[in-house]
Write a protein that holds these residues in place. Structure first.
Motif, PDB file in Angstrom:
ATOM      1  N   MET A 183      21.757 -21.668  33.820  1.00 27.60           N
ATOM      2  CA  MET A 183      22.837 -21.183  32.970  1.00 27.60           C
ATOM      3  C   MET A 183      22.714 -21.833  31.601  1.00 27.60           C
ATOM      4  SD  MET A 183      25.851 -19.539  32.473  1.00 27.60           S
ATOM      5  CE  MET A 183      26.855 -19.334  33.959  1.00 27.60           C
ATOM      6  N   PHE A 184      22.569 -21.023  30.558  1.00 25.03           N
ATOM      7  CA  PHE A 184      22.542 -21.523  29.191  1.00 25.03           C
ATOM      8  C   PHE A 184      23.908 -21.280  28.547  1.00 25.03           C
ATOM      9  CE2 PHE A 184      18.149 -20.264  30.127  1.00 25.03           C
ATOM     10  CZ  PHE A 184      17.452 -21.412  29.781  1.00 25.03           C
ATOM     11  N   ILE A 185      24.446 -22.300  27.912  1.00 23.05           N
ATOM     12  CA  ILE A 185      25.741 -22.179  27.235  1.00 23.05           C
ATOM     13  C   ILE A 185      25.568 -22.605  25.782  1.00 23.05           C
ATOM     14  CG2 ILE A 185      28.160 -22.869  27.215  1.00 23.05           C
ATOM     15  CD1 ILE A 185      27.909 -23.552  30.160  1.00 23.05           C
ATOM     16  N   SER A 186      25.884 -21.703  24.865  1.00 19.72           N
ATOM     17  CA  SER A 186      25.749 -22.012  23.443  1.00 19.72           C
ATOM     18  C   SER A 186      26.955 -22.797  22.958  1.00 19.72           C
ATOM     19  CB  SER A 186      25.608 -20.716  22.637  1.00 19.72           C
ATOM     20  OG  SER A 186      26.845 -20.031  22.597  1.00 19.72           O
ATOM     21  N   THR A 187      26.842 -23.349  21.771  1.00 19.43           N
ATOM     22  CA  THR A 187      27.957 -24.109  21.185  1.00 19.43           C
ATOM     23  C   THR A 187      29.168 -23.224  20.925  1.00 19.43           C
ATOM     24  OG1 THR A 187      26.982 -23.735  19.003  1.00 19.43           O
ATOM     25  CG2 THR A 187      26.453 -25.820  20.116  1.00 19.43           C
ATOM     26  N   SER A 188      28.941 -21.924  20.766  1.00 20.20           N
ATOM     27  CA  SER A 188      30.051 -20.992  20.526  1.00 20.20           C
ATOM     28  C   SER A 188      30.672 -20.501  21.833  1.00 20.20           C
ATOM     29  CB  SER A 188      29.556 -19.794  19.711  1.00 20.20           C
ATOM     30  OG  SER A 188      28.528 -19.111  20.405  1.00 20.20           O
ATOM     31  N   GLY A 189      30.131 -20.944  22.975  1.00 23.56           N
ATOM     32  CA  GLY A 189      30.705 -20.575  24.260  1.00 23.56           C
ATOM     33  C   GLY A 189      30.054 -19.385  24.940  1.00 23.56           C
ATOM     34  N   ILE A 190      29.071 -18.770  24.285  1.00 25.27           N
ATOM     35  CA  ILE A 190      28.356 -17.651  24.910  1.00 25.27           C
ATOM     36  C   ILE A 190      27.523 -18.169  26.070  1.00 25.27           C
ATOM     37  CG2 ILE A 190      26.563 -15.904  24.564  1.00 25.27           C
ATOM     38  CD1 ILE A 190      27.557 -15.608  21.702  1.00 25.27           C
TER      39      ILE A 190
END
Length: 400
Positions: free
Chosen positions: A191-198
């Motif tokens: 699971m990849f989670i970006s700093t923007s929450g995507i």
């Protein structure tokens, strides 16, 4: 005997037949696994179970097998996509035309996975699911690059990916620093989670699945042989793969990152034995599932099972079915939840049992009932679409 030797006069006769006649057994198997897939996804959205259905300590035999039998879906679906690619050559495509089609089709499936399909799963534009269409799409892209090589080399490449990929189990993405994402793309569910929450949930790592499609493409040559030869290959390979599964799994050293263990009862020990890793699919997982798939193809080739005709309809519109079934299941779950939860039902996290309300969901017998109703509705829709597709020859139907 070399199955990839030069085509004989019988091969030319078979080629002529394949240009005008579909192999019903392939449509039957594809339709069957799509119905099983619908069962699995119906369970995802409607079950009241708050634990992994394959957890031997918590599950029961019916719940376990309801989940386990659906393991047939992805291997069969991806293998048959490879077979279909080869058969398209026998229906008149050149290798250049096939490579071009596979590239376009592959990237189209990847786009659908990250847009319409991801949205159907979660109803959240900030969550992207890289699932089975993702795996099929990238496998098609790789296959497009491989089809110019000799068939023997293609087959060896596919087999090596399936047999040897568990040697890579000890490699972890976190060990590779900035390049770890590449390894996740190839061989590690992440699971990849970006700093923007995507959120980007990579469900289907590619290496083993590419091998499955490539082997399907190579096996397509066998499916062009006379029926008696096809039956012999299907029967021998089916039992051979299952026997190999029993031996490799029994040794319990290689072939699956999750060893089986002796349990408190003999039945639970059997369940532990057949409970293999799917993400990514282990060698043991692929041996048992593809072995069963070959035997089902053998049965469908050998027997005239007219009562299974509805499966043929579903098997001839697989992508349309796949997209429609997710939206239908999700909307049905919301519809049944509305009386209890109001408009909050629209935003319930149906794929996260831990985040669902404690009193949400239905017992397994009701899940089966909902599944039957959904499959019936899907058949009506797909039957209409199949007839419409025959009457309308627009180019874009090739991509749905």
């Amino acid at each position: 005997m070399d199955i990839y030797s030069n085509a004989s006069n019988n091969d030319h006769k078979n080629d002529a037949q394949l240009r005008t006649k579909r192999l019903v057994s392939i449509d039957l198997l594809r339709g069957l696994v799509m119905v099983l897939m619908t069962l699995d996804h119906t369970r995802d959205f409607f079950s009241n179970v708050r634990f992994d259905a394959l957890d031997i300590e918590k599950s029961n035999i019916l719940l376990f097998l309801t989940r386990w039998i659906t393991h047939l879906c992805a291997p069969s679906f991806i293998f048959l996509a490879g077979v279909a690619a080869y058969l398209s050559l026998k229906r008149g495509k050149t290798k250049q035309e096939l490579a071009h089609f596979l590239l376009i089709r592959g990237f189209w499936l990847i786009f659908l996975e990250l847009s319409i399909v991801s949205l159907a799963w979660t109803f959240s534009p900030g969550i992207f699911m890289a699932g089975v269409l993702w795996a099929i799409g990238w496998s098609m892209v790789v296959l497009a690059l491989l089809i110019q090589f000799p068939m023997r080399n293609i087959a060896i490449f596919g087999v090596l990916l399936i047999i040897g990929h568990n040697l890579l189990d000890s490699v972890q993405a976190k060990q590779l620093g900035n390049f770890g994402w590449i390894w996740s793309f190839l061989h590690e569910r992440t699971m990849f989670i970006s700093t923007s929450g995507i959120r980007f949930f990579l469900v289907y790592p590619l290496i083993p699945w590419v091998g499955v499609m490539v082997c399907g493409y190579a096996f397509g040559y066998v499916m062009t042989k006379p029926k008696t030869q096809r039956l012999r290959w299907l029967q021998n390979l089916g039992w051979g793969l299952i026997f190999s599964f029993v031996v490799i799994r029994g040794i319990n050293i290689y072939g699956d990152p999750q060893p089986w263990l002796v349990q408190s009862t003999f039945l639970k020990t059997i369940l532990s034995f057949i409970n293999c890793n799917k993400y990514p699919p282990s060698l043991a997982y692929l041996l048992i599932t593809l072995g069963i798939a070959f035997l089902l193809l053998y049965i469908f080739e050998k027997q005239n099972l007219s009562f299974l005709k509805p499966l043929i309809v579903l098997g001839r519109v697989p992508l349309f079915f796949y997209i429609i079934h997710l939206w239908l299941i999700h909307f049905s779950a919301i519809l049944l939840a509305l009386p209890k939860y109001g408009f909050k039902a629209i935003t319930l996290p149906y794929l996260s049992s831990r985040a669902m309300p404690e009193n949400y969901g239905y017992d397994l017998q009701y899940v089966y009932l909902v599944w039957i109703v959904i499959v019936f509705i899907l058949y009506l829709i797909c039957n209409w679409y199949a007839k419409y597709k025959v009457k309308n020859k627009s180019w874009w139907f090739r991509f749905l």
